[in-house]
Motif scaffolding. Structure first.
Motif, PDB file in Angstrom:
ATOM      1  N   ILE A  35       0.835  -1.191   0.000  1.00 33.81           N
ATOM      2  CA  ILE A  35       0.000   0.000   0.000  1.00 33.81           C
ATOM      3  C   ILE A  35       0.873   1.245   0.000  1.00 33.81           C
ATOM      4  CG2 ILE A  35      -2.018  -1.089   1.056  1.00 33.81           C
ATOM      5  CD1 ILE A  35      -1.128  -0.026   3.744  1.00 33.81           C
ATOM      6  N   PRO A  36       0.376   2.337  -0.580  1.00 36.95           N
ATOM      7  CA  PRO A  36       1.185   3.553  -0.688  1.00 36.95           C
ATOM      8  C   PRO A  36       1.206   4.410   0.578  1.00 36.95           C
ATOM      9  CG  PRO A  36      -0.919   3.877  -1.765  1.00 36.95           C
ATOM     10  CD  PRO A  36      -0.881   2.436  -1.306  1.00 36.95           C
ATOM     11  N   VAL A  37       0.496   3.996   1.612  1.00 36.97           N
ATOM     12  CA  VAL A  37       0.418   4.780   2.849  1.00 36.97           C
ATOM     13  C   VAL A  37       0.570   3.854   4.047  1.00 36.97           C
ATOM     14  CG1 VAL A  37      -1.069   6.572   1.863  1.00 36.97           C
ATOM     15  CG2 VAL A  37      -2.091   4.552   2.905  1.00 36.97           C
ATOM     16  N   GLY A  38       0.747   4.456   5.208  1.00 38.92           N
ATOM     17  CA  GLY A  38       0.768   3.674   6.444  1.00 38.92           C
ATOM     18  C   GLY A  38       2.150   3.212   6.841  1.00 38.92           C
ATOM     19  N   PRO A  39       2.207   2.506   7.953  1.00 40.35           N
ATOM     20  CA  PRO A  39       3.485   2.029   8.476  1.00 40.35           C
ATOM     21  C   PRO A  39       4.030   0.878   7.632  1.00 40.35           C
ATOM     22  CG  PRO A  39       1.697   1.154   9.788  1.00 40.35           C
ATOM     23  CD  PRO A  39       1.072   2.092   8.800  1.00 40.35           C
ATOM     24  N   PRO A  40       5.310   0.567   7.800  1.00 38.42           N
ATOM     25  CA  PRO A  40       5.867  -0.576   7.068  1.00 38.42           C
ATOM     26  C   PRO A  40       5.191  -1.873   7.527  1.00 38.42           C
ATOM     27  CG  PRO A  40       7.451   0.278   8.667  1.00 38.42           C
ATOM     28  CD  PRO A  40       6.293   1.223   8.665  1.00 38.42           C
ATOM     29  N   PRO A  41       5.208  -2.898   6.668  1.00 42.36           N
ATOM     30  CA  PRO A  41       4.515  -4.159   6.978  1.00 42.36           C
ATOM     31  C   PRO A  41       4.875  -4.761   8.340  1.00 42.36           C
ATOM     32  CG  PRO A  41       5.232  -4.166   4.709  1.00 42.36           C
ATOM     33  CD  PRO A  41       5.816  -2.935   5.344  1.00 42.36           C
ATOM     34  N   GLU A  42       6.109  -4.614   8.779  1.00 42.39           N
ATOM     35  CA  GLU A  42       6.498  -5.218  10.058  1.00 42.39           C
ATOM     36  C   GLU A  42       5.830  -4.540  11.259  1.00 42.39           C
ATOM     37  OE1 GLU A  42       9.867  -2.420   8.789  1.00 42.39           O
ATOM     38  OE2 GLU A  42       8.669  -3.970   7.820  1.00 42.39           O
ATOM     39  N   HIS A  43       5.216  -3.382  11.050  1.00 50.32           N
ATOM     40  CA  HIS A  43       4.503  -2.688  12.120  1.00 50.32           C
ATOM     41  C   HIS A  43       2.985  -2.867  12.026  1.00 50.32           C
ATOM     42  CE1 HIS A  43       7.946  -0.626  13.852  1.00 50.32           C
ATOM     43  NE2 HIS A  43       8.373  -0.451  12.615  1.00 50.32           N
ATOM     44  N   ARG A  44       2.549  -3.689  11.106  1.00 55.26           N
ATOM     45  CA  ARG A  44       1.114  -3.923  10.938  1.00 55.26           C
ATOM     46  C   ARG A  44       0.751  -5.293  11.481  1.00 55.26           C
ATOM     47  NH1 ARG A  44       0.922  -3.049   4.607  1.00 55.26           N
ATOM     48  NH2 ARG A  44       2.582  -1.513   4.529  1.00 55.26           N
ATOM     49  N   LEU A  45      -0.514  -5.445  11.860  1.00 60.30           N
ATOM     50  CA  LEU A  45      -1.030  -6.738  12.307  1.00 60.30           C
ATOM     51  C   LEU A  45      -2.008  -7.271  11.268  1.00 60.30           C
ATOM     52  CD1 LEU A  45      -1.807  -5.994  16.064  1.00 60.30           C
ATOM     53  CD2 LEU A  45       0.131  -7.258  15.125  1.00 60.30           C
ATOM     54  N   ALA A  46      -1.896  -8.534  10.981  1.00 60.31           N
ATOM     55  CA  ALA A  46      -2.836  -9.165  10.058  1.00 60.31           C
ATOM     56  C   ALA A  46      -4.229  -9.172  10.674  1.00 60.31           C
ATOM     57  CB  ALA A  46      -2.393 -10.586   9.741  1.00 60.31           C
ATOM     58  N   ARG A  47      -5.227  -9.017   9.851  1.00 63.76           N
ATOM     59  CA  ARG A  47      -6.612  -9.040  10.285  1.00 63.76           C
ATOM     60  C   ARG A  47      -6.906 -10.288  11.104  1.00 63.76           C
ATOM     61  NH1 ARG A  47     -10.355 -12.355   9.474  1.00 63.76           N
ATOM     62  NH2 ARG A  47     -12.536 -11.766   9.512  1.00 63.76           N
ATOM     63  N   ALA A  48      -6.464 -11.448  10.616  1.00 65.36           N
ATOM     64  CA  ALA A  48      -6.732 -12.715  11.296  1.00 65.36           C
ATOM     65  C   ALA A  48      -6.137 -12.723  12.708  1.00 65.36           C
ATOM     66  CB  ALA A  48      -6.194 -13.881  10.485  1.00 65.36           C
ATOM     67  N   GLN A  49      -4.964 -12.144  12.879  1.00 67.34           N
ATOM     68  CA  GLN A  49      -4.337 -12.092  14.201  1.00 67.34           C
ATOM     69  C   GLN A  49      -5.161 -11.231  15.148  1.00 67.34           C
ATOM     70  OE1 GLN A  49      -0.226 -10.818  14.287  1.00 67.34           O
ATOM     71  NE2 GLN A  49      -0.229 -10.613  16.500  1.00 67.34           N
ATOM     72  N   VAL A  50      -5.656 -10.099  14.674  1.00 66.07           N
ATOM     73  CA  VAL A  50      -6.457  -9.209  15.508  1.00 66.07           C
ATOM     74  C   VAL A  50      -7.751  -9.912  15.924  1.00 66.07           C
ATOM     75  CG1 VAL A  50      -7.715  -7.014  15.582  1.00 66.07           C
ATOM     76  CG2 VAL A  50      -5.450  -7.131  14.506  1.00 66.07           C
ATOM     77  N   VAL A  51      -8.404 -10.564  14.972  1.00 68.03           N
ATOM     78  CA  VAL A  51      -9.646 -11.282  15.271  1.00 68.03           C
ATOM     79  C   VAL A  51      -9.394 -12.370  16.312  1.00 68.03           C
ATOM     80  CG1 VAL A  51     -11.421 -12.812  14.307  1.00 68.03           C
ATOM     81  CG2 VAL A  51     -10.729 -10.753  13.062  1.00 68.03           C
ATOM     82  N   GLU A  52      -8.323 -13.108  16.148  1.00 70.63           N
ATOM     83  CA  GLU A  52      -7.998 -14.185  17.083  1.00 70.63           C
ATOM     84  C   GLU A  52      -7.685 -13.640  18.485  1.00 70.63           C
ATOM     85  OE1 GLU A  52      -7.498 -18.182  18.244  1.00 70.63           O
ATOM     86  OE2 GLU A  52      -8.549 -17.212  16.588  1.00 70.63           O
ATOM     87  N   GLU A  53      -6.938 -12.562  18.575  1.00 73.92           N
ATOM     88  CA  GLU A  53      -6.609 -11.990  19.879  1.00 73.92           C
ATOM     89  C   GLU A  53      -7.864 -11.467  20.575  1.00 73.92           C
ATOM     90  OE1 GLU A  53      -3.506  -9.172  19.006  1.00 73.92           O
ATOM     91  OE2 GLU A  53      -1.966 -10.737  18.996  1.00 73.92           O
ATOM     92  N   PHE A  54      -8.741 -10.830  19.847  1.00 74.01           N
ATOM     93  CA  PHE A  54      -9.994 -10.365  20.446  1.00 74.01           C
ATOM     94  C   PHE A  54     -10.835 -11.558  20.906  1.00 74.01           C
ATOM     95  CE2 PHE A  54      -9.092  -6.113  19.082  1.00 74.01           C
ATOM     96  CZ  PHE A  54      -9.918  -5.296  19.839  1.00 74.01           C
ATOM     97  N   ARG A  55     -10.848 -12.616  20.117  1.00 76.38           N
ATOM     98  CA  ARG A  55     -11.605 -13.820  20.505  1.00 76.38           C
ATOM     99  C   ARG A  55     -11.068 -14.372  21.827  1.00 76.38           C
ATOM    100  NH1 ARG A  55     -11.452 -19.056  20.492  1.00 76.38           N
ATOM    101  NH2 ARG A  55      -9.455 -19.276  19.459  1.00 76.38           N
ATOM    102  N   HIS A  56      -9.754 -14.463  21.939  1.00 75.66           N
ATOM    103  CA  HIS A  56      -9.138 -14.958  23.173  1.00 75.66           C
ATOM    104  C   HIS A  56      -9.419 -14.045  24.366  1.00 75.66           C
ATOM    105  CE1 HIS A  56      -7.051 -18.563  21.998  1.00 75.66           C
ATOM    106  NE2 HIS A  56      -6.549 -17.955  20.941  1.00 75.66           N
TER     107      HIS A  56
END
Length: 152
Positions: free
Chosen positions: A108-129
């Motif tokens: 993507i042309p904006v935002g932080p570098p990939p290593e500073h982003r969280l995958a959608r699936a990881q966020v969903v899983e952490e919220f589930r836990h």
């Protein structure tokens, strides 16, 4: 407004909730909390209440929050599952948490570098836990996901 920073969203949220609503601008950085208070005074938004959070606790009033907005901030939270459990205490019955953050798996042309982003699936899983369920996922932004969670 969790991770309110300089208050960009707090101002708009203050208008959205109106004179009878309250916006808690939650920020762990003391200098930014001071800035949030000064900004609220300057912009005449007395319904914006800055809160000095700690790294492991949002310090929201118990059972007082209908919606928590977390924009481009969730990746900054350490020990997210325990933090999200503490966040639940601040929610009203039926309260929601809205997470907007940059997609990890695309160039993507904006935002932080990939290593500073969280995958959608990881966020969903952490919220589930942490005791939430995914209640909605509007596809409205090109570079960010929008996830709406509700406590179970």
């Amino acid at each position: 407004d969790l991770g309110a920073g300089t208050g960009y969203f707090s101002r708009y949220l203050a208008t959205a909730v109106g004179d009878n609503g309250t916006v808690f601008a939650v920020e762990p950085e003391p200098a930014l909390v001071t800035h949030l208070r000064e900004r609220a005074e300057y912009e005449h938004t007395p319904n914006v209440i800055p809160i000095l959070a700690s790294a492991d606790n949002p310090r929201l009033p118990v059972g007082a929050v209908d919606v928590v907005l977390i924009v481009d901030t969730v990746h900054h939270i350490d020990d997210r599952i325990n933090y999200l459990r503490r966040l639940r205490r601040g929610l009203t019955a039926g309260g929601r948490v809205v997470v907007i953050d940059f997609k990890k798996d695309m160039e993507i042309p904006v935002g932080p570098p990939p290593e500073h982003r969280l995958a959608r699936a990881q966020v969903v899983e952490e919220f589930r836990h942490a005791g939430y369920r995914l209640a909605g996922e509007p596809d409205i932004l090109p570079y960010q996901y929008v996830l709406i969670f509700q406590a179970r």
